[in-house]
Write a protein that holds these residues in place. Structure first.
Motif, PDB file in Angstrom:
ATOM      1  N   ASP A   1       0.829  -1.201   0.000  1.00 52.25           N
ATOM      2  CA  ASP A   1       0.000   0.000   0.000  1.00 52.25           C
ATOM      3  C   ASP A   1       0.866   1.254   0.000  1.00 52.25           C
ATOM      4  N   ASN A   2       1.966   1.229   0.773  1.00 52.08           N
ATOM      5  CA  ASN A   2       2.869   2.376   0.827  1.00 52.08           C
ATOM      6  C   ASN A   2       3.529   2.639  -0.515  1.00 52.08           C
ATOM      7  N   ARG A   3       3.920   1.565  -1.202  1.00 54.38           N
ATOM      8  CA  ARG A   3       4.551   1.728  -2.513  1.00 54.38           C
ATOM      9  C   ARG A   3       3.557   2.251  -3.543  1.00 54.38           C
ATOM     10  N   LEU A   4       2.333   1.757  -3.464  1.00 56.90           N
ATOM     11  CA  LEU A   4       1.299   2.234  -4.379  1.00 56.90           C
ATOM     12  C   LEU A   4       0.993   3.699  -4.119  1.00 56.90           C
ATOM     13  N   TYR A   5       0.902   4.065  -2.850  1.00 55.41           N
ATOM     14  CA  TYR A   5       0.649   5.461  -2.491  1.00 55.41           C
ATOM     15  C   TYR A   5       1.783   6.359  -2.977  1.00 55.41           C
ATOM     16  N   SER A   6       3.031   5.907  -2.793  1.00 56.94           N
ATOM     17  CA  SER A   6       4.188   6.677  -3.232  1.00 56.94           C
ATOM     18  C   SER A   6       4.185   6.846  -4.748  1.00 56.94           C
ATOM     19  N   PHE A   7       3.834   5.759  -5.449  1.00 60.55           N
ATOM     20  CA  PHE A   7       3.774   5.815  -6.914  1.00 60.55           C
ATOM     21  C   PHE A   7       2.716   6.815  -7.382  1.00 60.55           C
ATOM     22  N   MET A   8       1.522   6.740  -6.789  1.00 59.74           N
ATOM     23  CA  MET A   8       0.438   7.642  -7.179  1.00 59.74           C
ATOM     24  C   MET A   8       0.780   9.093  -6.830  1.00 59.74           C
ATOM     25  N   GLU A   9       1.465   9.283  -5.703  1.00 66.24           N
ATOM     26  CA  GLU A   9       1.861  10.627  -5.302  1.00 66.24           C
ATOM     27  C   GLU A   9       2.835  11.217  -6.313  1.00 66.24           C
ATOM     28  N   TRP A  10       3.771  10.397  -6.772  1.00 67.23           N
ATOM     29  CA  TRP A  10       4.734  10.879  -7.761  1.00 67.23           C
ATOM     30  C   TRP A  10       4.071  11.135  -9.107  1.00 67.23           C
ATOM     31  N   MET A  11       3.094  10.336  -9.478  1.00 63.36           N
ATOM     32  CA  MET A  11       2.362  10.580 -10.724  1.00 63.36           C
ATOM     33  C   MET A  11       1.659  11.933 -10.665  1.00 63.36           C
ATOM     34  N   TYR A  12       1.026  12.196  -9.524  1.00 65.90           N
ATOM     35  CA  TYR A  12       0.354  13.491  -9.346  1.00 65.90           C
ATOM     36  C   TYR A  12       1.358  14.636  -9.415  1.00 65.90           C
ATOM     37  N   ARG A  13       2.481  14.476  -8.738  1.00 67.40           N
ATOM     38  CA  ARG A  13       3.499  15.521  -8.728  1.00 67.40           C
ATOM     39  C   ARG A  13       4.019  15.811 -10.144  1.00 67.40           C
ATOM     40  N   LEU A  14       4.317  14.731 -10.879  1.00 68.14           N
ATOM     41  CA  LEU A  14       4.873  14.913 -12.215  1.00 68.14           C
ATOM     42  C   LEU A  14       3.873  15.551 -13.173  1.00 68.14           C
ATOM     43  N   VAL A  15       2.612  15.187 -13.032  1.00 67.22           N
ATOM     44  CA  VAL A  15       1.583  15.818 -13.863  1.00 67.22           C
ATOM     45  C   VAL A  15       1.455  17.293 -13.509  1.00 67.22           C
ATOM     46  N   TYR A  16       1.424  17.589 -12.218  1.00 67.63           N
ATOM     47  CA  TYR A  16       1.263  18.969 -11.752  1.00 67.63           C
ATOM     48  C   TYR A  16       2.406  19.862 -12.234  1.00 67.63           C
ATOM     49  N   VAL A  17       3.638  19.407 -12.004  1.00 71.01           N
ATOM     50  CA  VAL A  17       4.788  20.238 -12.373  1.00 71.01           C
ATOM     51  C   VAL A  17       4.931  20.321 -13.896  1.00 71.01           C
ATOM     52  N   ASN A  18       4.478  19.284 -14.602  1.00 75.24           N
ATOM     53  CA  ASN A  18       4.516  19.320 -16.063  1.00 75.24           C
ATOM     54  C   ASN A  18       3.523  20.341 -16.607  1.00 75.24           C
ATOM     55  N   VAL A  19       2.339  20.413 -15.997  1.00 74.84           N
ATOM     56  CA  VAL A  19       1.339  21.407 -16.402  1.00 74.84           C
ATOM     57  C   VAL A  19       1.877  22.814 -16.167  1.00 74.84           C
ATOM     58  N   LEU A  20       2.551  23.010 -15.033  1.00 67.50           N
ATOM     59  CA  LEU A  20       3.163  24.314 -14.760  1.00 67.50           C
ATOM     60  C   LEU A  20       4.210  24.648 -15.820  1.00 67.50           C
ATOM     61  N   TRP A  21       5.027  23.675 -16.170  1.00 66.75           N
ATOM     62  CA  TRP A  21       6.048  23.889 -17.195  1.00 66.75           C
ATOM     63  C   TRP A  21       5.415  24.273 -18.535  1.00 66.75           C
TER      64      TRP A  21
ATOM     65  N   SER B   1      14.312  21.960 -10.483  1.00 65.35           N
ATOM     66  CA  SER B   1      14.512  22.399  -9.105  1.00 65.35           C
ATOM     67  C   SER B   1      13.434  21.846  -8.181  1.00 65.35           C
ATOM     68  N   ILE B   2      12.190  21.902  -8.622  1.00 65.29           N
ATOM     69  CA  ILE B   2      11.072  21.396  -7.815  1.00 65.29           C
ATOM     70  C   ILE B   2      11.204  19.892  -7.605  1.00 65.29           C
ATOM     71  N   ILE B   3      11.489  19.156  -8.675  1.00 65.78           N
ATOM     72  CA  ILE B   3      11.631  17.703  -8.576  1.00 65.78           C
ATOM     73  C   ILE B   3      12.795  17.340  -7.665  1.00 65.78           C
ATOM     74  N   ASP B   4      13.884  18.102  -7.757  1.00 65.08           N
ATOM     75  CA  ASP B   4      15.039  17.854  -6.891  1.00 65.08           C
ATOM     76  C   ASP B   4      14.667  18.047  -5.421  1.00 65.08           C
ATOM     77  N   LYS B   5      13.873  19.055  -5.135  1.00 63.04           N
ATOM     78  CA  LYS B   5      13.412  19.266  -3.757  1.00 63.04           C
ATOM     79  C   LYS B   5      12.578  18.075  -3.283  1.00 63.04           C
ATOM     80  N   TRP B   6      11.682  17.615  -4.123  1.00 64.64           N
ATOM     81  CA  TRP B   6      10.865  16.456  -3.757  1.00 64.64           C
ATOM     82  C   TRP B   6      11.733  15.218  -3.535  1.00 64.64           C
ATOM     83  N   LYS B   7      12.735  15.026  -4.392  1.00 68.49           N
ATOM     84  CA  LYS B   7      13.620  13.868  -4.253  1.00 68.49           C
ATOM     85  C   LYS B   7      14.417  13.925  -2.956  1.00 68.49           C
ATOM     86  N   ASN B   8      14.629  15.144  -2.447  1.00 72.25           N
ATOM     87  CA  ASN B   8      15.340  15.316  -1.179  1.00 72.25           C
ATOM     88  C   ASN B   8      14.372  15.466  -0.002  1.00 72.25           C
ATOM     89  N   ASP B   9      13.120  15.033  -0.219  1.00 68.95           N
ATOM     90  CA  ASP B   9      12.092  15.007   0.831  1.00 68.95           C
ATOM     91  C   ASP B   9      11.723  16.388   1.361  1.00 68.95           C
TER      92      ASP B   9
END
Length: 209
Positions: free
Chosen positions: A2-22, A41-49
């Motif tokens: 469940d944690n891995r699925l949640y993490s995957f879905m969270e990253w999908m949302y993040r990538l879509v969001y930041v891509n729309v901004l781009w 820069s935004i993705i790097d921040k997310w990767k560093n928690d």
């Protein structure tokens, strides 16, 4: 699971969001490169928690910060790669075998430069380094992890293919998919070389005025 699925879905949302901004920030065209830097820069921040920031406001701020620096760092790469690819396209149709050999040598050089750029751009976002140091570090990362370096060629092609086959889905990840792999490969490469040295694991540093 469940944690891995949640993490995957969270990253999908993040990538879509930041891509729309781009995409939105790229509408004036001239801001496409600075906004790509902002996305890294935004993705790097997310990767560093780092999560405690307003994404839209941070994206806007980063876009302004990297406006001139992004062109200073990237424009030369883009021009050289473009010239090499154009020369390849012209020479490969030549009847002269020597020119055909030269054309593929130029294509190989363009591919190597794309791989270097794959690391150079995230490094420029993360650290305030002289241009030659960025190039040297990028070359070191490219040699250190050749398989990941090949993603510099594969991922953009995959993103474009996805856009052509599934246009709606492809648009959602057009830039962020590539940006994610650029940041991930750079961070992993830096960790291989420097370990957990604090100067190399810190996130984006403010630019001097």
């Amino acid at each position: 699971m469940d944690n891995r699925l949640y993490s995957f879905m969270e990253w999908m949302y993040r990538l879509v969001y930041v891509n729309v901004l781009w995409l939105l920030f790229s509408l004036p065209v001239i801001t496409a490169i600075p906004s790509f830097y902002a996305m890294l820069s935004i993705i790097d921040k997310w990767k560093n928690d780092e999560k405690d920031f307003a994404v839209f406001s941070q994206f806007t701020s980063e876009c302004k910060r990297y406006f001139w620096k992004s062109y200073q760092n990237s424009l030369l790469y883009i021009i050289i790669i473009g010239v090499l690819i154009i020369d390849f396209s012209i020479l490969r149709n030549s009847a002269n075998e020597s020119l055909i050999v030269i054309s593929y040598a130029l294509l190989t050089l363009a591919a190597l430069l794309i791989m270097v750029t794959f690391y150079a751009v995230p490094i420029s976002v993360k650290f305030s380094l002289k241009h030659y140091k960025v190039m040297m570090l990028s070359l070191a990362l490219m040699i250190k992890q050749p398989v990941r370096s090949l993603t510099a060629i594969v991922i953009p092609i995959f993103s474009i293919a996805l856009l052509l086959v599934q246009t709606g889905f492809g648009i959602l990840f057009l830039g962020s998919f590539t940006a994610y792999f650029m940041v991930t490969a750079t961070n992993k490469g830096l960790k291989k070389i420097y370990g957990n040295h604090p100067s190399m694991t810190s996130t984006v540093k403010p630019q001097s005025s």
